[in-house]
Design an enzyme around this catalytic site. Structure first.
Site, PDB file in Angstrom:
ATOM      1  N   TYR A 296       0.848  -1.194   0.000  1.00 16.09           N
ATOM      2  CA  TYR A 296       0.000   0.000   0.000  1.00 16.09           C
ATOM      3  C   TYR A 296       0.888   1.250   0.000  1.00 16.09           C
ATOM      4  O   TYR A 296       1.572   1.530   0.981  1.00 16.09           O
ATOM      5  CB  TYR A 296      -0.895  -0.033   1.241  1.00 16.09           C
ATOM      6  CG  TYR A 296      -2.070   0.915   1.242  1.00 16.09           C
ATOM      7  CD1 TYR A 296      -2.315   1.803   0.205  1.00 16.09           C
ATOM      8  CD2 TYR A 296      -2.956   0.906   2.317  1.00 16.09           C
ATOM      9  CE1 TYR A 296      -3.407   2.653   0.219  1.00 16.09           C
ATOM     10  CE2 TYR A 296      -4.058   1.758   2.341  1.00 16.09           C
ATOM     11  CZ  TYR A 296      -4.274   2.628   1.301  1.00 16.09           C
ATOM     12  OH  TYR A 296      -5.355   3.471   1.322  1.00 16.09           O
TER      13      TYR A 296
ATOM     14  N   LYS B 242      -1.047  -1.032  -4.244  1.00 14.34           N
ATOM     15  CA  LYS B 242      -2.251  -0.223  -4.072  1.00 14.34           C
ATOM     16  C   LYS B 242      -1.814   1.217  -3.852  1.00 14.34           C
ATOM     17  O   LYS B 242      -1.017   1.500  -2.945  1.00 14.34           O
ATOM     18  CB  LYS B 242      -3.066  -0.721  -2.876  1.00 14.34           C
ATOM     19  CG  LYS B 242      -4.346   0.066  -2.634  1.00 14.34           C
ATOM     20  CD  LYS B 242      -5.067  -0.434  -1.395  1.00 14.34           C
ATOM     21  CE  LYS B 242      -6.328   0.403  -1.145  1.00 14.34           C
ATOM     22  NZ  LYS B 242      -6.989   0.047   0.123  1.00 14.34           N
TER      23      LYS B 242
END
Length: 313
Positions: free
Chosen positions: A143, A168
């Protein structure tokens, strides 16, 4: 589950990626029965995957024991119908501990949250995520946001790391993402996945789609799954007219309301779930509940969103 099957299941989703909230009872403890109901409803509504105990699920507020119990409850509620991906974060040692707890609880993969607080260089970040990926058999999605921002060269190295299957993006720098996608495509070709992870990702997904990034998280799915599904179908079918109507009439007003308070990316979503009839309790500190007037405005935004769907019939 091995990395390849999870990547394949996430790569062409049949519906939105569901990031459930974590319910708390009147005494403030985790309510696992309500969590199971919340997850079960999401899967039955058409979620393609469940991302348990991540940002919307208040990962930061859970003890390791609560985290393990919540991931296990999500796995039980899913019953193998879709993948369950669990959050893992903080410093390397704690991230590894959460990863192992997630594996023991039956999760199919990990969403690696940014390390706690420190501003690290690229070498340190790469070492952190490599150690996390090596700690379990679970595939890892990294992330990017806040203090974990990567150069294209670092993402190439991540893509070459066994067990890391995707990135992400919660930063929103489209120039950087274009360079990342290009670098990985030319230097580490394969099935590396990219996700739009900005808050209320639908608001920016048309722009991300132009970069070839078709996967995105949907917090709206928590409280308005029919709206999230309609938007997802519109994107997949190229119905930009419907997507824009939902953006203009629902998503933009929701995003503008979300901007009225810090932490509303979580607390306003949780209020939305309560408005739709499931008592998931309040957020834990340091987050706070939305103002009463903002909750009333949220109810109006949701009502308008469903009215837009009725107009399409």
């Amino acid at each position: 589950m091995t990395p390849a099957p999870l990547a394949a299941r996430l790569g062409v989703p049949s519906g939105p990626l569901f990031f459930p909230v974590t319910p708390y009872g009147p005494d403030g403890s985790v309510d696992l029965d309500v969590l199971r109901a919340h997850v079960r409803r999401g899967v039955e509504a058409g979620a393609a995957a469940v991302f348990a105990c991540c940002g919307t699920g208040e990962f930061h507020a859970l003890t390791p024991e609560e985290f393990a119990a919540c991931v296990r409850a999500a796995v039980e509620a899913v019953e193998g119908r879709v993948p369950v991906v669990a959050g893992a974060g903080y410093g390397t040692a704690l991230a590894v501990r959460y990863a192992r707890l997630a594996q023991e609880a039956g999760a199919d993969g990990l969403l690696a949250m940014p390390p706690y607080l420190v501003i690290a260089g690229q070498e340190g970040l790469l070492r952190h995520y490599r150690e996390l990926a090596a700690a379990t058999d679970l595939p890892v999605v990294v992330y990017q946001r806040d203090n974990a921002v990567f150069t294209p060269e670092t993402v190439v190295a991540l893509a070459r790391t066994e067990g890391i299957i995707g990135l992400k993006d919660g930063l929103g720098d489209l120039d950087l993402m274009q360079r990342v996608v290009s670098a990985v495509r030319t230097e580490a070709p394969g099935d590396f996945l990219y996700f739009n992870g900005l808050p209320t990702a639908e608001q920016t997904q048309l722009a991300y789609r132009a970069l070839g990034i078709t996967l995105y998280s949907s917090a709206v799915f928590c409280f308005a799954p029919e709206i999230a599904l309609a938007f997802h179908r519109a994107l997949n079918s190229g119905d930009d007219a419907l997507a824009n109507r939902l953006l203009d009439g629902f998503y933009r007003p929701f995003v503008e309301l979300r901007a009225q308070g810090r932490g509303y990316a979580v607390s306003l979503v949780k209020a939305g779930v309560r408005l739709r009839g499931l008592d998931v309790g309040e957020v834990r500190p340091p987050l706070h509940e939305p103002a009463e007037d903002h909750v009333k405005q949220l109810a109006q935004v949701i009502e308008r969103g469903y009215a837009l769907l009725e107009e399409e019939r």
